[in-house]
Every structure is written in structure tokens, then in C-alpha cells.
Design a protein around this motif. Structure first.
Motif, PDB file in Angstrom:
ATOM      1  N   LYS A 137     -26.805 -20.808 -11.342  1.00 17.17           N
ATOM      2  CA  LYS A 137     -28.235 -21.108 -11.255  1.00 17.17           C
ATOM      3  C   LYS A 137     -28.512 -22.205 -10.220  1.00 17.17           C
ATOM      4  O   LYS A 137     -29.551 -22.188  -9.557  1.00 17.17           O
ATOM      5  CB  LYS A 137     -28.747 -21.533 -12.640  1.00 17.17           C
ATOM      6  N   LEU A 138     -27.563 -23.122 -10.070  1.00 16.30           N
ATOM      7  CA  LEU A 138     -27.748 -24.218  -9.126  1.00 16.30           C
ATOM      8  C   LEU A 138     -27.242 -23.899  -7.722  1.00 16.30           C
ATOM      9  O   LEU A 138     -27.297 -24.743  -6.834  1.00 16.30           O
ATOM     10  CB  LEU A 138     -27.068 -25.482  -9.655  1.00 16.30           C
ATOM     11  N   GLY A 139     -26.756 -22.679  -7.522  1.00 17.11           N
ATOM     12  CA  GLY A 139     -26.334 -22.279  -6.187  1.00 17.11           C
ATOM     13  C   GLY A 139     -24.847 -22.352  -5.920  1.00 17.11           C
ATOM     14  O   GLY A 139     -24.408 -22.117  -4.790  1.00 17.11           O
ATOM     15  N   PHE A 140     -24.055 -22.686  -6.929  1.00 19.11           N
ATOM     16  CA  PHE A 140     -22.604 -22.662  -6.749  1.00 19.11           C
ATOM     17  C   PHE A 140     -22.169 -21.212  -6.553  1.00 19.11           C
ATOM     18  O   PHE A 140     -22.659 -20.312  -7.230  1.00 19.11           O
ATOM     19  CB  PHE A 140     -21.885 -23.230  -7.980  1.00 19.11           C
ATOM     20  N   GLU A 141     -21.254 -20.992  -5.630  1.00 16.97           N
ATOM     21  CA  GLU A 141     -20.701 -19.665  -5.390  1.00 16.97           C
ATOM     22  C   GLU A 141     -19.289 -19.599  -5.944  1.00 16.97           C
ATOM     23  O   GLU A 141     -18.499 -20.526  -5.753  1.00 16.97           O
ATOM     24  CB  GLU A 141     -20.676 -19.360  -3.897  1.00 16.97           C
ATOM     25  N   ARG A 142     -18.997 -18.506  -6.612  1.00 13.87           N
ATOM     26  CA  ARG A 142     -17.644 -18.286  -7.127  1.00 13.87           C
ATOM     27  C   ARG A 142     -16.765 -17.953  -5.926  1.00 13.87           C
ATOM     28  O   ARG A 142     -17.001 -16.974  -5.235  1.00 13.87           O
ATOM     29  CB  ARG A 142     -17.646 -17.144  -8.133  1.00 13.87           C
ATOM     30  N   ILE A 143     -15.750 -18.787  -5.680  1.00 17.26           N
ATOM     31  CA  ILE A 143     -14.918 -18.565  -4.495  1.00 17.26           C
ATOM     32  C   ILE A 143     -13.553 -17.980  -4.832  1.00 17.26           C
ATOM     33  O   ILE A 143     -12.881 -17.457  -3.954  1.00 17.26           O
ATOM     34  CB  ILE A 143     -14.770 -19.841  -3.635  1.00 17.26           C
ATOM     35  N   GLN A 144     -13.147 -18.091  -6.086  1.00 16.72           N
ATOM     36  CA  GLN A 144     -11.906 -17.438  -6.495  1.00 16.72           C
ATOM     37  C   GLN A 144     -11.817 -17.354  -8.011  1.00 16.72           C
ATOM     38  O   GLN A 144     -12.429 -18.135  -8.714  1.00 16.72           O
ATOM     39  CB  GLN A 144     -10.667 -18.142  -5.925  1.00 16.72           C
ATOM     40  N   VAL A 145     -11.056 -16.365  -8.456  1.00 17.38           N
ATOM     41  CA  VAL A 145     -10.765 -16.203  -9.871  1.00 17.38           C
ATOM     42  C   VAL A 145      -9.248 -16.129  -9.998  1.00 17.38           C
ATOM     43  O   VAL A 145      -8.610 -15.290  -9.369  1.00 17.38           O
ATOM     44  CB  VAL A 145     -11.396 -14.924 -10.457  1.00 17.38           C
ATOM     45  N   LEU A 146      -8.715 -17.034 -10.780  1.00 13.96           N
ATOM     46  CA  LEU A 146      -7.279 -17.019 -11.056  1.00 13.96           C
ATOM     47  C   LEU A 146      -7.108 -16.310 -12.391  1.00 13.96           C
ATOM     48  O   LEU A 146      -7.445 -16.853 -13.441  1.00 13.96           O
ATOM     49  CB  LEU A 146      -6.726 -18.441 -11.102  1.00 13.96           C
ATOM     50  N   GLU A 147      -6.626 -15.080 -12.323  1.00 13.83           N
ATOM     51  CA  GLU A 147      -6.530 -14.255 -13.522  1.00 13.83           C
ATOM     52  C   GLU A 147      -5.442 -14.752 -14.461  1.00 13.83           C
ATOM     53  O   GLU A 147      -4.317 -15.021 -14.038  1.00 13.83           O
ATOM     54  CB  GLU A 147      -6.273 -12.803 -13.131  1.00 13.83           C
TER      55      GLU A 147
END
Length: 173
Positions: A137-147
Motif C-alpha cells: 500500500k505504501l509503494g514497496f515493491e516485492r523484489i524477491q521471494v526466498l521459498e
């Protein structure tokens, strides 16, 4: 002493009198379910003292109230002082009311516009839908997911890293 204010919150630096609140927050299994295993009192004390030593760590209170609602802070990178990590936690009774978003917005504005940070990073478990929603909501972008990278209470969780860059953050009108 830096104090941040929002329409509904006052963010003040950690004080010795905040210890009982911080201990209760860190011993609450509901609060800690997406953060970390519950630590020993000594480990919690060490974390508390680190927060007290950090000028960018704050206790959240409703404006004009004495009772804490949570904590939030920036941890500025030593090797890269233009970058920080943000963390936040709100007591169960205050969750879902927008306090985390409001506090995080104030922290991001402070970090990006006052401190001159270029970027702020955050981590959230994929299962923590509330925290993920606050960040996005604040504009953070998901840059990676460590599964299945974060072991918490015997279960592996996907751990998501988020990034907010100064050029993508706007002050709320």
C-alpha cells in the motif's frame, strides 16, 4: 530527541519505562507468529537496549495517549548509509486499524526526505498478509521471494523482500 507525529500517532524514542511493554509485546505468541520464536527475557532485553541506542527506533502511541500501541524503526546500513531496513509491530488490539501503515508512512518520509536515504528494505513472510498489504500500500515493491527459507516454530515459510526507493515514494497530500 526526534519525535514523529501523524494525525493519529506519536512516535517517540524508546525509553527505560517502555521495557514492560516491549517485553509483553515480544512474549505475545500472536504478535510473534510471523516474526521470530519467542526469545528469552535476556535476549529480549538485548533487543530492547539496541532499540534504545538507535535514534531511528520508536514506540507508537495514539496521539495524546500514554499506552503504547507498537514499535517501528529504521536500521541504517553501516556499509551503505544511504539504505535502511524498516521493521514494525503493532499490538493485536490495534491491528487492522491502519496504525502500522500510518507509522510506516511517517518513518519512510522521515528516512527518505529527512535523512536522505535512497532506499528502504523490508522483509515479511508471505503468510503475513497484513504486513504484505501494508508494505504494498505504501509503494514497496516485492523484489524477491526466498521459498521455504525462514524456519519459524518448526515450519518453513516463504520470506519476501521488499524495497521502496525515494523516487517512488510521495508524501501524502
Amino acid at each position: 530527541m526526534m519525535i514523529l507525529t501523524t494525525p493519529r500517532l506519536t512516535l517517540t524514542p524508546f525509553q527505560p519505562a517502555d521495557w514492560a511493554f516491549f517485553l509483553a509485546l515480544r512474549q505475545d505468541p500472536v504478535n510473534m507468529q510471523f516474526m521470530a520464536p519467542i526469545s528469552t527475557v535476556e535476549q529480549i532485553r538485548q533487543t530492547f537496549e539496541a532499540r534504545r541506542a538507535n535514534p531511528e527506533a520508536f514506540i507508537l502511541r495514539a496521539a495524546g495517549e500514554a499506552t503504547p500501541l507498537g514499535e517501528a524503526g529504521l536500521l541504517i546500513s553501516q556499509p551503505h548509509p544511504e539504505v535502511a531496513e524498516v521493521g514494525y509491530s503493532v499490538v493485536q488490539t490495534a491491528q487492522g486499524k491502519g496504525y502500522a501503515s500510518e507509522a510506516l508512512r511517517a518513518l519512510c518520509e522521515h528516512g527518505l526526505h529527512t535523512l536522505g536515504l535512497e532506499a528502504i528494505h523490508a522483509w515479511a513472510l508471505a503468510d503475513n498478509a497484513g504486513s504484505v498489504r501494508v508494505l504494498e500500500k505504501l509503494g514497496f515493491e516485492r523484489i524477491q521471494v526466498l521459498e521455504k527459507a525462514y524456519l519459524l516454530n518448526g515450519v518453513y515459510h516463504d520470506d519476501c523482500q521488499f524495497r521502496l526507493v525515494a523516487s517512488h515514494f510521495t508524501r501524502k497530500a
